[in-house]
Scaffold this motif. Structure first.
Motif, short mmCIF file in Angstrom:
data_model
loop_
_atom_site.label_atom_id
_atom_site.label_comp_id
_atom_site.label_asym_id
_atom_site.label_seq_id
_atom_site.Cartn_x
_atom_site.Cartn_y
_atom_site.Cartn_z
N TYR A 12 0.81 -0.95 -0.05
CA TYR A 12 0.40 0.19 0.20
C TYR A 12 0.76 1.38 -0.75
O TYR A 12 0.42 2.28 -0.09
CB TYR A 12 -1.03 -0.19 1.35
CG TYR A 12 -1.76 -1.30 1.34
CD1 TYR A 12 -3.12 -1.52 -0.13
CD2 TYR A 12 -1.67 -2.04 2.42
CE1 TYR A 12 -3.75 -2.89 0.28
CE2 TYR A 12 -2.63 -3.11 1.72
CZ TYR A 12 -3.42 -3.28 1.20
OH TYR A 12 -4.68 -4.80 1.34
N GLU A 46 -7.69 -8.10 0.03
CA GLU A 46 -8.10 -7.89 -0.91
C GLU A 46 -9.54 -7.52 -0.51
O GLU A 46 -10.48 -6.30 -1.74
CB GLU A 46 -7.92 -9.47 -2.12
CG GLU A 46 -6.15 -9.42 -2.42
CD GLU A 46 -6.35 -10.77 -2.84
OE1 GLU A 46 -5.31 -10.96 -3.26
OE2 GLU A 46 -7.08 -11.78 -2.21
N TRP A 48 -11.15 -5.80 1.60
CA TRP A 48 -10.90 -4.82 2.42
C TRP A 48 -10.52 -3.91 0.71
O TRP A 48 -11.11 -2.30 1.16
CB TRP A 48 -9.63 -4.27 3.35
CG TRP A 48 -9.53 -2.99 3.49
CD1 TRP A 48 -10.47 -2.29 3.95
CD2 TRP A 48 -9.15 -2.58 3.48
NE1 TRP A 48 -9.68 -0.97 4.54
CE2 TRP A 48 -8.74 -1.10 3.91
CE3 TRP A 48 -6.99 -2.69 2.90
CZ2 TRP A 48 -7.89 -0.15 3.73
CZ3 TRP A 48 -6.31 -1.68 2.49
CH2 TRP A 48 -6.50 -0.30 3.67
N GLU A 49 -9.41 -3.93 -0.07
CA GLU A 49 -9.54 -3.50 -1.38
C GLU A 49 -10.60 -3.22 -2.41
O GLU A 49 -10.34 -1.92 -2.39
CB GLU A 49 -8.12 -4.02 -2.12
CG GLU A 49 -6.96 -3.92 -1.31
CD GLU A 49 -5.75 -4.48 -2.14
OE1 GLU A 49 -6.49 -5.55 -3.27
OE2 GLU A 49 -4.97 -4.73 -1.11
N LYS A 50 -11.80 -4.21 -2.17
CA LYS A 50 -12.77 -4.22 -2.82
C LYS A 50 -13.61 -3.19 -2.09
O LYS A 50 -14.38 -2.82 -2.75
CB LYS A 50 -13.37 -5.75 -3.21
CG LYS A 50 -12.83 -6.46 -4.49
CD LYS A 50 -12.79 -7.67 -4.41
CE LYS A 50 -12.38 -9.13 -5.45
NZ LYS A 50 -12.57 -10.59 -5.58
N LYS A 51 -13.88 -3.29 -0.80
CA LYS A 51 -15.08 -2.32 -0.62
C LYS A 51 -14.32 -1.24 -0.87
O LYS A 51 -15.16 0.61 -0.79
CB LYS A 51 -14.50 -1.95 1.14
CG LYS A 51 -14.98 -3.73 1.56
CD LYS A 51 -15.49 -3.77 2.71
CE LYS A 51 -16.54 -5.48 3.19
NZ LYS A 51 -16.39 -5.55 4.88
N LEU A 52 -13.25 -0.97 -0.97
CA LEU A 52 -12.50 0.92 -0.88
C LEU A 52 -13.14 1.46 -2.43
O LEU A 52 -12.94 2.36 -3.01
CB LEU A 52 -11.48 0.91 -0.81
CG LEU A 52 -10.68 0.61 0.42
CD1 LEU A 52 -9.30 0.76 0.52
CD2 LEU A 52 -11.19 1.46 1.21
N ASN A 53 -13.24 0.69 -3.08
CA ASN A 53 -13.00 0.77 -4.81
C ASN A 53 -14.73 1.11 -5.31
O ASN A 53 -15.26 0.59 -4.88
CB ASN A 53 -12.39 0.06 -5.72
CG ASN A 53 -10.90 -0.50 -5.69
OD1 ASN A 53 -10.77 0.72 -5.61
ND2 ASN A 53 -10.09 -1.26 -6.22
#
Length: 53
Positions: A12, A46, A48-53
Motif C-alpha cells: 500500500y 483483498e 477490504w480493497e474491493k470495499k474501497l473501490n
C-alpha cells in the motif's frame, strides 16, 4: 497466505505507523497473532480493497 508488516507497507506504499493507526481506527483489517508475530491475511486485505473501490 499471510503478509508481514513490511509486505503490507510495500503493498500500500504506507508507513508502519499508518498501518497501525488504520488498524486501531478500524480502517483496515486487524492482523492475526501467529506465534507472537502479527500477520495480515491476504484474502481479508483483498476484500477490504474491493470495499474501497
Amino acid at each position: 497466505m499471510y503478509l508481514s508488516n513490511n509486505q503490507v507497507q510495500k503493498r500500500y506504499n504506507i508507513s508502519r505507523t499508518t498501518i497501525w493507526r488504520w488498524t486501531e481506527k478500524g480502517i483496515m483489517p486487524k492482523p492475526h497473532d501467529i506465534g507472537g508475530l502479527k500477520r495480515w491475511r491476504l484474502d481479508e486485505l483483498e476484500r477490504w480493497e474491493k470495499k474501497l473501490n
